[in-house]
Structures are given as C-alpha cells and as structure tokens.
Design an enzyme around this catalytic site. Structure first.
Site, mmCIF file in Angstrom:
data_model
loop_
_atom_site.group_PDB
_atom_site.id
_atom_site.type_symbol
_atom_site.label_atom_id
_atom_site.label_comp_id
_atom_site.label_asym_id
_atom_site.label_seq_id
_atom_site.Cartn_x
_atom_site.Cartn_y
_atom_site.Cartn_z
ATOM 1 N N ASP A 63 -14.255 88.168 -46.355
ATOM 2 C CA ASP A 63 -15.330 87.552 -45.590
ATOM 3 C C ASP A 63 -16.434 87.234 -46.598
ATOM 4 O OD1 ASP A 63 -17.034 86.514 -43.731
ATOM 5 O OD2 ASP A 63 -16.838 88.150 -42.302
HETATM 6 C C1 BGC Z 1 -18.582 85.452 -40.958
HETATM 7 C C2 BGC Z 1 -17.225 84.761 -40.925
HETATM 8 C C3 BGC Z 1 -17.381 83.345 -41.387
HETATM 9 C C4 BGC Z 1 -17.994 83.347 -42.785
HETATM 10 C C5 BGC Z 1 -18.201 81.967 -43.353
HETATM 11 C C6 BGC Z 1 -19.281 85.288 -42.290
HETATM 12 O O1 BGC Z 1 -20.605 85.721 -42.226
HETATM 13 O O2 BGC Z 1 -18.415 86.819 -40.669
HETATM 14 O O3 BGC Z 1 -16.683 84.810 -39.631
HETATM 15 O O4 BGC Z 1 -16.142 82.696 -41.375
HETATM 16 O O5 BGC Z 1 -19.273 83.972 -42.728
HETATM 17 O O6 BGC Z 1 -19.226 81.325 -42.673
#
Ligand code: BGC
Length: 830
Positions: free
Chosen positions: A235
């Site tokens: 993530d």
């Molecule tokens: C979120 C993800 C997301 C990623 C990219 C993160 O903060 O938890 O779900 O895909 O950011 O935006």
C-alpha cells in the site's frame, strides 16, 4: 502477442532477466513516482500505470502526468455486494477495465475485500461484507471482469485492515483460526479463482509484524500455500524495511521513488544479506504483469478503452437498482403509485444532492450526478406536485468549494489554476501549471503531479473565481498540513500553520475558519497558497465553504414537518454527507450526523406516510425505525443514484438488494465493541464470531439481519433436496425450488447456510456457503442448485494447522435472510 501463453511469457521474461544488471533489476522494484513503475530503455522494458479504484477511475487531476478528467462513478463496494449478483459485478469489472484503459492506465487498485468487522470503520463503504463468502464471490467476479479486458486488479488490503484508527501503525492481534476462517478465505478464493495480477498488502501490522514484511501472510500463505504468481505491491507508503520485505515476499514498493528498496536493496545483495534469487523472483513477477497488461504490445492491439459511455452510465444505474435494499415496507406503502398522489414532500439533506461515494483514495469525479430530487422530478414532474425542503444539514465537515461555486476556467469546467513552485515560498516563476475542479489537494510530496518540482519543500498557488448561488453569511474552513493562506479579492483573510506532524497519529491536520458576507451574482478572486517547508511525504489542503442560515435548527425542522403535513407522502433523504465515511478516519458514532434523527421524528409525526431513504456505507442507529412505515437503504449509489432511487420508489424496478452486513440496534450490541479501536494493538477478541455469526451465537436481535431485504412481490421455497449421507471430502449437491407467488416480476437472493450442531471446537450457529440471485416472473418457479465442497463443512483446526470436517450430523438451512430460514434438512458426514 495477445495470444502469448504463460509459457511464452515466462520464456520472454527469462530472456530479459538474463540481460539485466543487478542495478536494473532492483530499479524495477520501486515505483518511478506515485503511479508508474520504472522503465528501462536499454532493454525496451516499459513502465505501467496504476490508478485507484475500486468503483471508478480516480483522475481528478493529472497526477504524475496521468490523464485527468471525469469518469463513470459506479456505486461503491457495499452496493456491489448488496446486489448479490456476480454476473452483474463481472460486467462492472469489464466496464471498469474499459474506463481504466480509456484513462491510459493498466492497473486499477481494487477490489477492496476487507471484512466489515466494526460498523464505525471508515472504509466499510468500499468493502463488501462481514462475511468472507460474499466478499470472496463478489471480489472474484469483479477481478474476472476487469482482467477479461487485460487490465490488472490489485486485491486489497492484505490483511486484517479493518479500521482507520491507527491505520499506519496498529497491530491486528488475530489468532490463527480466526485468520483462516474470517480474514483470509475471501482473499484465498479470489486468488485461486480469479488470479489477480497484483495483491496490495496493507498498512497495518498483523500480530506485531507489518503486512509488507509479514512472512506468514506473504510468503507462507499467499505465495506458497495458495500459489499466487502475481505481484505483491505495498500500500502507498506501507513498506518500512529492505531485507525483511524482499525476503518475506513484498515485490514492489509504492509509491516511488525508492525509499527502502533502490540503493539500500542493491547494497543488501552485495553484502550477502539477500540472495539475488529473491530479487529475480520479484523482477519476474513485474515483467510478467507488464506482458499480461499488454505493455510490450501495440496499444491498438489491446482491448479498447472508453470512458463515460452511455453503456457504463446505464450499468452504473442498474447496479444501484439491484443493490438498493428495502428494509421495511409496512402496509405496502411502497411502491408509490403516482395515480393516487397529488403532492409529495421531498425532504432532507441528501435529497437535492447525489451521494455518490465516500471519501479518500476511492473518490471519483463523474461528469454529472443525478440527485433523488432530480430523479423524482424527471418521472413525476407533470403528474404530481413535488415540494422540497432541506430540513437540516448533515455535514460534519462542510463541503469543499467545487465546480458549482467556481467559474470554469477551462472548457472541461475546471475552476482552479494551480501554479507550482520548486521552492517553499512561491519565489520566481512557476515551474508547472495545471487545472483542477475543487479546493482540495491530497498528494504525495515525493511524487507530485507537477513534473518539475524536485523536492518535498515546494509551494503552490491556486487561483479561481468564487461565486455563490445565494447572498448571505458564509464561513470558510481551512485545514491543511504545512502552511496555507487564503486571499479573497486581494485581501488575506486566513493563514494557518499546522504543527509538524511527525508525532501525529495520522495525516492529521487542524483547522482555521473565517466568516464573511458573500453576494450572489458577484465573482470573487479566490487564491489559496500552500507553502511546504518540511520533508514529510504527505501534503494536504482543503478549503471548505458553508452557508450560515439565519433560522435556527428547530425552525428549519418545524418548517419541513409543516410542509410534510400538507402532502400525501413525505420522503426523507437522510444519511451521510460527502466524505463523512472515509479512508483515514473512522466514524465518531453510529448515529446519523447532525439533527437528522429529530428531523425524521418530526416529519413522521406530521405525516404517517413517511418513507426514509438512507445513504450510508455501514449501519446507522435508527431510533425512529418504529415510527416510519418504510425504510430504504440506498448506500452510495454512484452518479446515477437519483434515477435508480426514483425507479425503485415508483416501482419501475422491484427492489432485490439484501444486506451484506448486519444492522445492529445499538453500538453496544456489536461483536468488536469492547475491543475497538484498541491502541497499538487491536485485539480481535470476538474471534470467528464476526457479524451474524456473533448475533446468532449470542442470540441478539439485530435491527435488520444479515441477508435481509424485501421485495414488492413474495417468494415461496419448497423441495429442498440433498443426500442424507455424504463422505468426508466429497462434494454435496443441494437443490431447492423458489416460486414467485406475487403478481409482479422480482428477483430473490436464495441463501444457503451450513450448521454443524456438534463439533469439537466452538462453531457459529450457521455460516453462509452458497447464494444465488434468481429472476422470476409472476407465478414462475425455478430450481436453484448448489454444490458444497468439503470446505463448506470444515473449520480450521489450529492444533493440526489444517481444515477439518468432523463426522456426524450437519444441517443445511435455506432462506431469504439469515433470520428468515424457510427450509431445513440434515445430512450425515461419514
Ligand atoms: C490506500 C489504497 C490506495 C492507495 C493509492 C492508500 O492510502 O489505502 O487503498 O489504493 O492509497 O491511492
């Protein structure tokens, strides 16, 4: 190339790998910026582009050079699950793939399959269910649809990412049996049945170890046991180590540029802390995905992209219609029959605005939104008089200044010009300029949309022309990281410096406000300056505006009730304001925000024919549930929400959505109540008793049970057929016949639960192991068949570290909800 077999791809990958230097290999394992992987020109290795997901393509501004513009906003995850219609969700996956391609991207970051463990968790609206079987089936359909068009999925967030409080650091303390039975089966199902190109590991720790370096989860379970051959991506910002992460199974560190990988990783190999074979494995996975999404091919040979097509918009409406869940319908108040109506009161904070989604990375800016009021007016306009009163506000955080309040500066309607400066104090010439639709920025400072900003110490100036629809007193609210100023017509009215947030729990920022009088018909020069003189990776600024009403709350509510008393029917559109349910923050309570409960009670008293339509991604308390005859859960129905709601209310569509989460009566009744939110550790003390498994075990009456949802017709169940005996390890065939006994066509979600009344370890009273959505004309019957494999009867035995089916009697329960079981039969496992 499109016909390359896996074998061909592996040969090409191997050939490339043999030509790569260690430096080149390692360079591939971190992003280039927020959304792209690194390319290697010398070897013709292209880069691929990712974007959020999961219910539309996020592309509000040209982030890291990505294409920007409106995209179709489908209903969010909880709605998709509430359709219980896997074929439909597969179509949504395919449409999302077309939108992703249309926006020039290769990977859509979804689906979000995390279990809804606690009703207050901020991202419940993105997720599917409290039940892993539902989450697994819907997730599988989504991924199959998406990847049928060669756009890659990112199954997220692996794993036990079930709340936003301490989401970056907290440790989910989960025993092995609970992990296997509740928090992993849906990931396992999607991995095995749909082979997602990527899996995204979560921010949190699991039993003390960050997901991004969790050997048990990534290496032992995902890659070895389940045989996952795709790419594990962190993530955004979730990776915290070098050697451990690579060894334990994290392939790609995002966002880029490299933080813990890159040079540190190269050194790790050179000093024999990590084997080059581990690097090769990760590189092979990335290269394989580049082939699968078609990056080595001509764009023209790939499945075509398309954005905002009428077909996608219609599909968004159909999904909303199939998800909307009729919770209560006393005296068959619904559907409304326009012939018998003279005047309808449309009331509530969500009537004139369409609540398309929750907040955070999943937010999608569609080309238009249809509000419920518009949806009703379009259908009833010349037949029935519609009168509207907002009644009260529901916002916690006032709305950001969006397109309605900004004069367009471009022909795509963007209302703010943003100039970026490669220094923290707006000095010299702007190095980049872009246009955005609203006064909110949310960006990774090490990977900005601006191409020529070289350091996280940067500044920007956003300018536009503000206009308001009504003259009156307004308040501006500014929240930001770093330092921010607001200037109106040349006069600085707000300046706010937020504290260095290295100690903050989250992306926390504080807020400043300023009240002013604004005239309608006048354009005010609005400037927002953002000055970032720190090295933190996250940057956020948000400028919101709200109207101050002269009247007090009680008077507004009384006016709405008075209006309702003059109408045949009152429909209240209540629920969440935009962004109240959001990534980054859990809800503070389970009530409707603002004075909405009082509004509903007052209107219900004034008019006995009151219908409440809710926008909520998770359960809310309904202290007024007994006072209104009809309640409809509309979730976040996407850009076509207003049309879908109107069609359901008027009976153009017969509702067929069912709850995929239990609606409890009060927060104190919920399974994780005494352990939530925890602190550094979150104890998953309720174990396997999550959702209906808990309410059943404790014999607690929920407000609306898991699987519940009414129809305008009725269904009869008969002829439950199954063998009386089966052998452990064999599949069991079950069939049941369902008949539409009413006078209109409808769809029923037939649910099959398995109960193991006697077992050596405690088990839930019932567990969902099959469902099917059947469409039936009036009087029509259909026979539904289920195949139960041996896992359907098994529990995970932590003593033996394996799934076990015990001998003896099992019960098969079939019904219309978890608390409306129509037929039962037993079976002996021998
Ligand atoms: C979120 C993800 C997301 C990623 C990219 C993160 O903060 O938890 O779900 O895909 O950011 O935006």
């Amino acid at each position: 190339m499109a016909n390359l077999t896996n074998q061909d791809i592996q040969e090409r990958v191997q050939a490339l790998l043999e030509k790569m230097t260690l430096h080149e290999k390692v360079s591939l394992l971190s992003g280039k910026d927020a959304w792209h992987t690194v390319s290697i020109e010398r070897l013709g290795i292209p880069s691929m582009t990712m974007t959020d997901g999961p219910h539309g393509v996020r592309s509000s501004y040209p982030d890291a050079g990505r294409k920007a513009g409106p995209t179709t906003c489908f209903p969010t995850g909880v709605s998709m699950a509430a359709t219980w219609n896997t074929e439909l969700i597969e179509q949504v996956g395919a449409a999302l793939a077309e939108e992703t391609r249309g926006m020039g991207c290769d990977i859509l970051l979804g689906p979000c399959v995390n279990i809804v463990r606690h009703p207050l968790a901020g991202r419940n609206f993105e997720a599917y269910s409290e039940d892993p079987f539902v989450a697994g089936k819907i997730g599988t359909a989504w991924v199959k649809g998406l990847q049928s068009r060669r756009v890659g999925a990112s199954l997220k967030h692996f794993a036990c990412n079930n709340q936003e409080v301490e989401r970056f650091r907290g440790s989910s303390q989960v025993d092995e049996r609970t992990l296997r039975e509740i928090y992993l089966p849906h990931f396992e199902m999607v991995v095995k049945e749909a082979q997602p190109y990527t899996v995204m590991c979560s921010y949190n720790r699991i039993n003390g170890v960050y997901a991004s370096e969790n050997r048990h989860l990534l290496r032992e379970i995902l890659k070895n046991e389940w045989g996952f051959e795709g790419l594990v991506v962190s993530d955004w910002g979730a990776n915290h180590t070098t050697i451990e992460s690579v060894k334990n199974g994290l392939d790609l560190e995002m966002p880029g540029p490299a933080k813990y990988y890159g040079q540190l990783l190269e050194e790790g190999v050179n000093i024999w802390q990590i084997d080059e074979a581990d690097i090769n494995d990760a590189v092979r996975r990335i290269l394989t995905i580049l082939f699968k999404v078609g990056r080595f091919e001509d764009e023209a040979s790939l499945p075509a992209g398309s954005v905002n097509s009428p077909q996608h918009q219609e599909l968004a409406r159909v999904v909303a219609e199939e998800s909307i869940t009729l919770l209560k319908n006393e005296g068959n108040l619904l559907p409304l029959r326009p012939e018998g109506l003279r005047r309808i009161a449309v009331i509530g904070p969500n009537a004139a605005e369409d609540r398309i989604g929750g907040g955070g990375s999943s937010f999608v800016d569609p080309p238009y939104r249809v509000s419920p009021l518009q949806g009703l007016e379009a259908r009833l306009g010349n037949k029935v008089e519609i009168v509207y009163e907002k009644g009260c506000d529901n916002w916690q955080d006032p709305p950001v200044i969006g397109q309605d309040y900004l004069q367009p500066l471009t022909d795509t309607g963007q209302g703010l010009k943003v100039e970026f400066f490669d220094n923290p104090n707006l000095q010299g010439e702007a190095v980049d300029v872009l246009y955005v639709p609203k006064t909110e920025f949310w960006m990774w400072a090490n990977s900005l949309p601006a191409q020529h900003v070289t350091s996280p110490r940067f500044s920007l100036r956003a300018s536009g022309r503000l206009q308001v629809p009504e003259s009156g007193e307004y308040t501006l609210y500014l929240s930001n990281t770093a330092q921010c100023r607001v200037i109106i017509d040349g006069k600085q009215i707000l300046e706010h410096l937020s504290l260095p947030s290295n100690l903050a729990q989250d992306r926390t920022d504080t807020r400043a406000e300023y009240s002013l009088h604004l005239e309608s018909g006048k354009a005010y020069a609005l400037v927002l300056e953002f000055l970032k003189d720190d090295d933190l990776h996250f940057a956020h600024a948000r400028l919101a505006l709200s109207r101050k009403y002269q009247e007090d709350e009680n008077a507004r509510i009384a006016r709405a009730a008075q209006l309702a008393s003059t109408c045949d029917v009152a429909i209240i559109f209540a629920g969440m304001p935009e962004g109240f349910e959001s990534e980054g923050a859990d809800r503070p309570h389970m009530r409707l925000p603002g004075p909405q409960d009082r509004l509903i009670e007052a209107v219900a008293q004034a008019n006995p024919h009151t219908i409440v339509v809710l926008n909520a991604g998770s359960p809310v308390e309904m202290p007024w549930a007994d006072q209104v005859p009809a309640i409809v859960e509309a979730y976040y129905p996407g850009q076509e929400g207003g049309n879908a709601i109107a069609r359901i209310l008027l009976g153009e569509v017969n509702p067929s959505g069912k709850l995929t989460v239990t609606f409890p009566r009060r927060l104190e009744d919920t399974p994780a109540y005494i352990n939530y939110p925890g602190g550094r550790e979150v104890i998953y003390g309720e174990g396997i008793f999550v959702g209906y498994r808990y309410y059943d075990k404790k014999d607690i009456q929920p407000l609306f049970p898991f699987g519940h949802g009414l129809s305008y017709t009725t269904f009869e169940y008969r002829d439950l057929t199954l063998p009386q005996e089966a052998r452990i390890g064999e599949s069991v065939e079950v069939s049941v016949t369902v008949k539409n006994t009413g006078s209109i066509a409808g769809k029923e979600v037939v649910q099959l639960y398995v109960c193991d009344p006697e077992s050596s370890l405690a088990r839930p009273p019932k567990e969902l192991k099959g469902f099917a959505k059947v469409a039936l004309a009036p009087g029509e019957s259909k026979t539904v068949k289920f195949t139960l494999d041996s896992r359907a009867f098994a529990f995970y035995d932590p003593y033996q570290s394996r799934w076990v089916v015990e001998r003896g009697q099992f019960e098969i329960l079939v019904g219309s909800s978890s608390r409306d079981i129509r037929l039962k039969a037993s079976l002996t496992m021998a």
